[in-house]
Design a protein around this motif. Structure first.
Motif, PDB file in Angstrom:
ATOM      1  N   ASP A 165       1.176 -67.306 -37.213  1.00  0.00           N
ATOM      2  CA  ASP A 165       2.488 -67.799 -37.607  1.00  0.00           C
ATOM      3  C   ASP A 165       3.492 -66.642 -37.679  1.00  0.00           C
ATOM      4  O   ASP A 165       3.870 -66.193 -38.748  1.00  0.00           O
ATOM      5  N   PHE A 166       3.864 -66.138 -36.509  1.00  0.00           N
ATOM      6  CA  PHE A 166       4.914 -65.119 -36.441  1.00  0.00           C
ATOM      7  C   PHE A 166       5.721 -65.356 -35.170  1.00  0.00           C
ATOM      8  O   PHE A 166       5.247 -65.986 -34.229  1.00  0.00           O
ATOM      9  N   VAL A 167       6.960 -64.890 -35.197  1.00  0.00           N
ATOM     10  CA  VAL A 167       7.833 -65.052 -34.036  1.00  0.00           C
ATOM     11  C   VAL A 167       7.671 -63.827 -33.132  1.00  0.00           C
ATOM     12  O   VAL A 167       7.864 -62.687 -33.564  1.00  0.00           O
ATOM     13  N   LYS A 168       7.274 -64.075 -31.881  1.00  0.00           N
ATOM     14  CA  LYS A 168       7.102 -62.999 -30.910  1.00  0.00           C
ATOM     15  C   LYS A 168       8.472 -62.605 -30.362  1.00  0.00           C
ATOM     16  O   LYS A 168       9.184 -63.445 -29.809  1.00  0.00           O
ATOM     17  N   PRO A 199      12.774 -71.972 -28.199  1.00  0.00           N
ATOM     18  CA  PRO A 199      12.622 -72.612 -29.511  1.00  0.00           C
ATOM     19  C   PRO A 199      11.295 -73.356 -29.674  1.00  0.00           C
ATOM     20  O   PRO A 199      10.765 -73.412 -30.779  1.00  0.00           O
ATOM     21  N   GLU A 200      10.764 -73.913 -28.587  1.00  0.00           N
ATOM     22  CA  GLU A 200       9.528 -74.708 -28.741  1.00  0.00           C
ATOM     23  C   GLU A 200       8.319 -73.827 -29.031  1.00  0.00           C
ATOM     24  O   GLU A 200       7.407 -74.242 -29.743  1.00  0.00           O
ATOM     25  N   THR A 201       8.309 -72.611 -28.477  1.00  0.00           N
ATOM     26  CA  THR A 201       7.178 -71.707 -28.727  1.00  0.00           C
ATOM     27  C   THR A 201       7.560 -70.583 -29.697  1.00  0.00           C
ATOM     28  O   THR A 201       6.762 -69.678 -29.943  1.00  0.00           O
ATOM     29  N   ARG A 202       8.793 -70.664 -30.234  1.00  0.00           N
ATOM     30  CA  ARG A 202       9.255 -69.682 -31.223  1.00  0.00           C
ATOM     31  C   ARG A 202       9.145 -68.247 -30.728  1.00  0.00           C
ATOM     32  O   ARG A 202       8.547 -67.386 -31.362  1.00  0.00           O
ATOM     33  N   GLU A 203       9.732 -68.011 -29.543  1.00  0.00           N
ATOM     34  CA  GLU A 203       9.706 -66.675 -28.952  1.00  0.00           C
ATOM     35  C   GLU A 203      11.124 -66.220 -28.610  1.00  0.00           C
ATOM     36  O   GLU A 203      11.990 -67.045 -28.304  1.00  0.00           O
ATOM     37  N   ILE A 204      11.299 -64.909 -28.626  1.00  0.00           N
ATOM     38  CA  ILE A 204      12.576 -64.313 -28.229  1.00  0.00           C
ATOM     39  C   ILE A 204      12.259 -63.232 -27.197  1.00  0.00           C
ATOM     40  O   ILE A 204      11.349 -62.421 -27.407  1.00  0.00           O
ATOM     41  N   ILE A 205      12.981 -63.226 -26.098  1.00  0.00           N
ATOM     42  CA  ILE A 205      12.807 -62.175 -25.094  1.00  0.00           C
ATOM     43  C   ILE A 205      14.187 -61.647 -24.724  1.00  0.00           C
ATOM     44  O   ILE A 205      15.073 -62.405 -24.323  1.00  0.00           O
ATOM     45  N   VAL A 229      16.138 -73.870 -35.723  1.00  0.00           N
ATOM     46  CA  VAL A 229      15.203 -74.876 -35.197  1.00  0.00           C
ATOM     47  C   VAL A 229      14.060 -75.106 -36.196  1.00  0.00           C
ATOM     48  O   VAL A 229      13.691 -76.250 -36.484  1.00  0.00           O
ATOM     49  N   LEU A 230      13.516 -74.010 -36.751  1.00  0.00           N
ATOM     50  CA  LEU A 230      12.463 -74.135 -37.766  1.00  0.00           C
ATOM     51  C   LEU A 230      12.985 -74.947 -38.953  1.00  0.00           C
ATOM     52  O   LEU A 230      12.305 -75.832 -39.477  1.00  0.00           O
ATOM     53  N   ALA A 231      14.208 -74.638 -39.371  1.00  0.00           N
ATOM     54  CA  ALA A 231      14.809 -75.299 -40.529  1.00  0.00           C
ATOM     55  C   ALA A 231      14.974 -76.795 -40.276  1.00  0.00           C
ATOM     56  O   ALA A 231      14.690 -77.621 -41.152  1.00  0.00           O
ATOM     57  N   ARG A 232      15.412 -77.130 -39.070  1.00  0.00           N
ATOM     58  CA  ARG A 232      15.540 -78.548 -38.713  1.00  0.00           C
ATOM     59  C   ARG A 232      14.172 -79.237 -38.814  1.00  0.00           C
ATOM     60  O   ARG A 232      14.041 -80.302 -39.407  1.00  0.00           O
ATOM     61  N   ASP A 233      13.155 -78.591 -38.244  1.00  0.00           N
ATOM     62  CA  ASP A 233      11.823 -79.203 -38.204  1.00  0.00           C
ATOM     63  C   ASP A 233      11.163 -79.255 -39.576  1.00  0.00           C
ATOM     64  O   ASP A 233      10.344 -80.134 -39.844  1.00  0.00           O
ATOM     65  N   GLU A 234      11.504 -78.289 -40.447  1.00  0.00           N
ATOM     66  CA  GLU A 234      10.808 -78.173 -41.730  1.00  0.00           C
ATOM     67  C   GLU A 234      11.662 -78.614 -42.920  1.00  0.00           C
ATOM     68  O   GLU A 234      11.213 -78.520 -44.067  1.00  0.00           O
ATOM     69  N   LEU A 457      28.643 -71.597 -34.095  1.00  0.00           N
ATOM     70  CA  LEU A 457      28.785 -71.904 -32.661  1.00  0.00           C
ATOM     71  C   LEU A 457      27.892 -71.028 -31.779  1.00  0.00           C
ATOM     72  O   LEU A 457      27.146 -71.557 -30.955  1.00  0.00           O
ATOM     73  N   PRO A 458      27.907 -69.691 -31.942  1.00  0.00           N
ATOM     74  CA  PRO A 458      27.037 -68.881 -31.068  1.00  0.00           C
ATOM     75  C   PRO A 458      25.603 -68.767 -31.584  1.00  0.00           C
ATOM     76  O   PRO A 458      24.798 -68.074 -30.977  1.00  0.00           O
ATOM     77  N   PHE A 459      25.278 -69.400 -32.710  1.00  0.00           N
ATOM     78  CA  PHE A 459      24.004 -69.113 -33.380  1.00  0.00           C
ATOM     79  C   PHE A 459      23.100 -70.315 -33.610  1.00  0.00           C
ATOM     80  O   PHE A 459      21.996 -70.161 -34.131  1.00  0.00           O
ATOM     81  N   CYS A 460      23.553 -71.509 -33.239  1.00  0.00           N
ATOM     82  CA  CYS A 460      22.705 -72.683 -33.435  1.00  0.00           C
ATOM     83  C   CYS A 460      21.764 -72.803 -32.242  1.00  0.00           C
ATOM     84  O   CYS A 460      22.228 -72.885 -31.101  1.00  0.00           O
ATOM     85  N   GLY A 461      20.457 -72.825 -32.486  1.00  0.00           N
ATOM     86  CA  GLY A 461      19.469 -72.808 -31.407  1.00  0.00           C
ATOM     87  C   GLY A 461      19.177 -74.165 -30.807  1.00  0.00           C
ATOM     88  O   GLY A 461      18.247 -74.296 -30.014  1.00  0.00           O
ATOM     89  N   TYR A 462      19.944 -75.176 -31.191  1.00  0.00           N
ATOM     90  CA  TYR A 462      19.721 -76.510 -30.617  1.00  0.00           C
ATOM     91  C   TYR A 462      21.039 -77.269 -30.563  1.00  0.00           C
ATOM     92  O   TYR A 462      22.099 -76.681 -30.805  1.00  0.00           O
ATOM     93  N   HIS A 463      20.966 -78.546 -30.240  1.00  0.00           N
ATOM     94  CA  HIS A 463      22.187 -79.340 -30.046  1.00  0.00           C
ATOM     95  C   HIS A 463      22.996 -79.419 -31.341  1.00  0.00           C
ATOM     96  O   HIS A 463      22.492 -79.846 -32.375  1.00  0.00           O
TER      97      HIS A 463
END
Ligand code: TSX
Ligand code: MN
Length: 601
Positions: A165-168, A199-205, A229-234, A457-463
Motif C-alpha cells: 500500500d504505497f504510491v509508486k 489513478p487506477e493503479t495509484r502510480e505517478i511517472i 481519487v483515493l479520497a473519492r473512493d474512501e 482545476l489543475p489538481f483534481c485527478g478525475y472528472h
C-alpha cells in the motif's frame, strides 16, 4: 545503506534499475548526514551555492535551466482507462499507450547517474490519515527537497512493513550521461516533459523536469491528483487548502481550512499576524489538507507536508514576516538572486533593492538594468517546524477538527468581503464557482475572470463533475451540525478608482474573528440572496479608520453584478456536461430566483 525488505518494493526498484540503468542505487535513510552529503555533492557539481553561513546557516542557492521554471500543465496527464474519467479539465492519455511511450523514454535514462529511492510519508508517520509514497529519482535536488517537504527514510519503511500500500512515483530528469560527458548544473529534458498519473493503479511517472511540482512527486501529484481519487473512493477529502488555528482572548480554539487560487496570498494568510488585540493565529499548513471524519462525526485535517515550497517574490517582513523568519536557516532557494555577501534576494523582499546582484540567469544585475533579478516563480523550500507561528499540534496524528472552510478569489467587484453559505450544498455551489482575476504573472489578459473551482482545476485527478458530487455526498452523509461552516471571502475588492478597499494581510483576522464567532454562535449576520453577510457592527473594525464608504461597498450585495454573472456561471457549468450534479444546477436556479426577487423588491 538502508536495506529494502518489502518484496513489492524490492522488485519494483530492481525492475526500474534494470530499465533506467543507473551507475548506482542509493536507498535514502532520511538522516541529517544523508542530507549534508547530498547538498555537498551538489555544491561540488555546481548545482548548489552554499549561502553565507553567518547570514543563512546550512542554506543553498540554486538556479534551474531557464527552460525548467514551473509546473507544465500542458504536459500533465491523467491516464485513466476511460477518457471520460479524467473529465474536461485534464489532459488524458490511454494508460497502455502512455506506459509504452514512457518505457522508451526511461530506457537507459539514468546512465551516469545515481538512482535514489526515497521512502516518504505524506502526513505524520503512522497517522491513520497519512499515506506512504516511494519516489525513485535520479535528481539529488529532488532528494534534498523531499527531505524538507516530507518525512523521509527508514522509519517510513518500518511502518510500511511488507504492505504494497504505497504510491509508486518514478521520476527522471531525462538526461543520461555518456561515459565521459560532463554534467550540467541543472539537468533536464526541456522538450520531453511528461507528468503522468495512473489513478487506477495509484502510480505517478514524471520525466524531463527537475522543478517543483513536476519533480517533488509527494506534493501536487500525490497529495492532490492521486489523493483526490483515493479520497473519492474512501470517503474523505484531499484539498488544496491551508489550515490555520485561531485562538480567542478566552483561549477558545477553532481551526479553519481555506482554498484560494494562485496569487491570492494563501501562504501569507496561513501564517499571518492578526491585528485584532488578544487574538492568536497559528499555522498548521499552507497548501494541502487531508480531511477525514473522526469517531465524533467531525472532520479532522492533517497537513500532509513537512515544509513550505513557497513563491519567494513578494514575500517580505511586511507581507509575511513569519515566512521570512522561517527561512533563516536550513533552506533551499531556487531561481532567486544572489547578493554580493552570499545571501539571497527577490523582488519585493526589501523596499530598496541591493546595489548589485547576480540574477537567476547568472548575469550581473543592478536596479537600473530594467530586468527582474529573481524569476517570478522563484521558490523557497523550508522546514515547517522553523515557522515561528507553527501550531504545537501541527503534527498531531489525529489531525485538527475543522470548524470552517473558506473559499476565495481575487475579485475587484461584485463579491463581498465575506459571505456565509446557507447550507453545505450552497457552500459546495460557492466552491464550484470560485473565480479569480488574472494578475500580470500568468498568461492571458490581466483582469480576465478565470474559474478555478475549489482551487483544484489543475489538481483534481478525475472528472470535476464527479468531484462536486463527492463534496455533496460528504455533506449528505454527515451530521449537518458537525460539518464545517463554509464561507466565501474576497480581500481584493476595489473602488471605482481602482484602489483596494480592504487593507488585507493581518487585518483579515477581523474577518476570521467574525467567522470564529459565527462558529461559536455569537456573531450577527444578515441573510441576503447570495448568503449570510456580516453586519457592519458584527465586523470588528476598531482601530482601522476604514472610511464608511469602504465598509458599505465591502458588505454590499451587488444584485445587478451577480445577475450579470449568471451566464458565465452557466457556461462554466455546461463545461462539465451530464456529470454536473443536479443539486448544483438547482442552487444556481435558486440563486437566480432570489436575486430577481430582490430586484423586484
Ligand atoms: O497576501 C495577500 N493577502 C492575504 C494576506 C494574509 N496579499 C498579497 C497579494 C497576494 C500574493 C494581498 N494584497 C492582500 C491580502 O489580504 N490584500 C491585498 C491587496 C492590498 C495590497 C496592498 C495594500 C492593501 C491591500 N496596501 C495598503 O493598504 C497600504
Ligand atoms: Mn498550491
Amino acid at each position: 545503506m538502508t536495506e529494502i525488505r518489502n518484496r513489492t518494493l524490492a522488485t519494483w526498484v530492481k525492475d526500474m534499475a534494470a530499465l533506467c540503468t543507473p551507475d548506482s542505487v542509493h536507498v535514502c535513510d532520511g538522516s541529517q548526514q544523508e542530507y549534508d552529503s547530498m547538498t555537498q555533492l551538489m555544491v561540488d557539481a555546481g548545482t548548489f551555492i552554499r549561502l553565507n553561513d553567518a547570514l543563512r546557516p546550512n542554506s543553498f542557492f540554486c538556479r534551474s535551466d531557464p527552460a525548467d521554471v514551473a509546473r507544465v500543465e500542458e504536459f500533465t496527464f491523467i491516464c485513466s482507462k476511460k477518457q471520460a474519467e479524467a473529465g474536461p479539465t485534464n489532459n488524458w492519455r490511454d494508460p497502455d499507450e502512455m506506459r509504452q511511450h514512457l518505457n522508451g523514454l526511461f530506457r537507459g535514462c539514468m546512465c551516469g547517474r545515481t538512482l535514489f529511492v526515497i521512502p516518504y510519508s505524506m502526513g505524520p508517520i503512522g497517522s491513520h490519515i497519512s499515506k506512504i509514497g516511494i519516489e525513485i529519482t535520479d535528481s539529488p535536488y529532488v532528494v534534498c527537497n523531499m527531505h524538507i517537504m516530507t518525512r523521509v527514510g527508514t522509519a517510513v519503511l518500518d511502518v510500511l512493513g511488507d504492505s504494497s500500500d504505497f504510491v509508486k512515483c518514478l521520476h527522471s530528469v531525462g538526461m543520461p550521461l555518456e561515459p565521459s560527458q560532463a554534467d550540467v548544473p541543472w539537468p533536464c529534458n526541456a522538450n520531453n516533459k511528461y507528468i503522468t498519473h495512473f489513478p487506477e493503479t495509484r502510480e505517478i511517472i514524471s520525466f524531463g523536469s527537475g522543478y517543483g511540482g513536476n519533480a517533488l512527486l509527494g506534493k501536487k501529484c500525490f497529495s492532490l491528483r492521486i489523493a483526490s481519487v483515493l479520497a473519492r473512493d474512501e470517503g474523505w477529502l484531499a484539498e488544496h487548502m491551508l489550515i490555520l488555528k485561531m485562538t480567542s482572548p478566552k483561549s477558545e480554539v477553532h481551526y479553519v481550512a481555506a482554498a484560494f487560487p494562485s496569487a491570492c496570498g494563501k501562504t501569507n494568510l496561513a501564517m499571518m499576524n492578526p491585528t485584532v488585540p488578544g487574538w492568536k493565529i497559528e499555522c498548521i499548513g499552507d497548501d494541502i489538507a487531508w480531511m477525514k471524519f473522526g469517531k465524533d462525526g467531525r472532520l479532522y485535517a492533517i497537513n500532509p507536508e513537512a515544509g513550505f515550497f513557497g513563491v519567494a517574490p513578494g514575500t517580505s517582513m511586511q507581507s509575511n514576516p513569519n515566512a521570512l523568519l522561517t527561512l533563516g536557516a536550513n533552506s533551499i532557494f531556487t531561481n532567486c538572486a544572489l547578493t554580493p555577501d552570499g545571501d539571497i534576494w527577490w523582488e519585493g523582499m526589501t523596499d530598496e533593492p541591493p546595489c548589485s546582484l547576480v540574477d537567476w540567469l547568472r548575469r550581473p544585475w543592478t536596479p537600473a538594468c530594467g530586468r527582474k533579478a529573481a524569476h517570478p516563480n522563484a521558490r523557497f523550500t523550508t522546514p515547517a517546524r522553523q515557522c515561528p507561528v507553527i501550531a504545537p499540534e501541527w503534527q498531531d496524528p489525529k489531525g485538527v477538527p475543522i470548524s470552517a472552510m473558506l473559499f476565495g478569489g481575487r475579485r475587484g467587484g461584485v463579491v463581498p468581503l465575506a459571505t456565509e453559505a446557507l447550507s453545505w450544498q450552497h457552500g459546495v455551489f460557492l466552491g464550484s464557482i470560485m473565480a479569480s482575476e488574472k494578475t500580470a504573472a500568468a498568461a492571458g489578459k490581466v483582469g480576465e475572470l478565470r474559474r478555478d473551482p475549489f482551487a483544484m482545476l489543475p489538481f483534481c485527478g478525475y472528472h470535476m463533475g464527479d468531484y462536486f458530487a463527492h463534496w455533496l455526498r460528504i455533506g449528505a452523509g454527515a451530521d449537518a451540525a458537525k460539518l464545517p461552516k463554509i464561507y466565501y471571502v474576497n480581500w481584493f475588492r476595489r473602488s471605482p478608482e481602482g484602489k483596494f478597499l480592504w487593507p488585507g494581510f493581518g487585518d483579515n483576522s477581523r474577518v476570521l474573528k467574525w467567522v470564529f464567532e459565527r462558529c461559536a454562535g455569537k456573531a450577527e449576520a444578515v441573510e441576503t440572496p447570495i448568503g449570510r453577510l456580516p453586519t457592519a457592527k458584527a465586523l470588528d473594525l476598531t482601530g482601522l479608520k476604514l472610511p464608511e464608504q469602504n465598509v458599505r461597498t465591502l458588505l454590499d450585495v451587488d444584485t445587478q453584478g451577480w445577475l450579470a454573472e449568471l451566464p458565465s456561471i452557466r457556461e462554466h457549468y455546461d463545461s462539465f456536461g451530464a456529470r454536473l450534479p443536479a443539486a448544483l444546477k438547482t442552487e444556481l436556479e435558486t440563486l437566480e430566483r432570489r436575486l430577481k426577487a430582490a430586484v423586484k423588491g
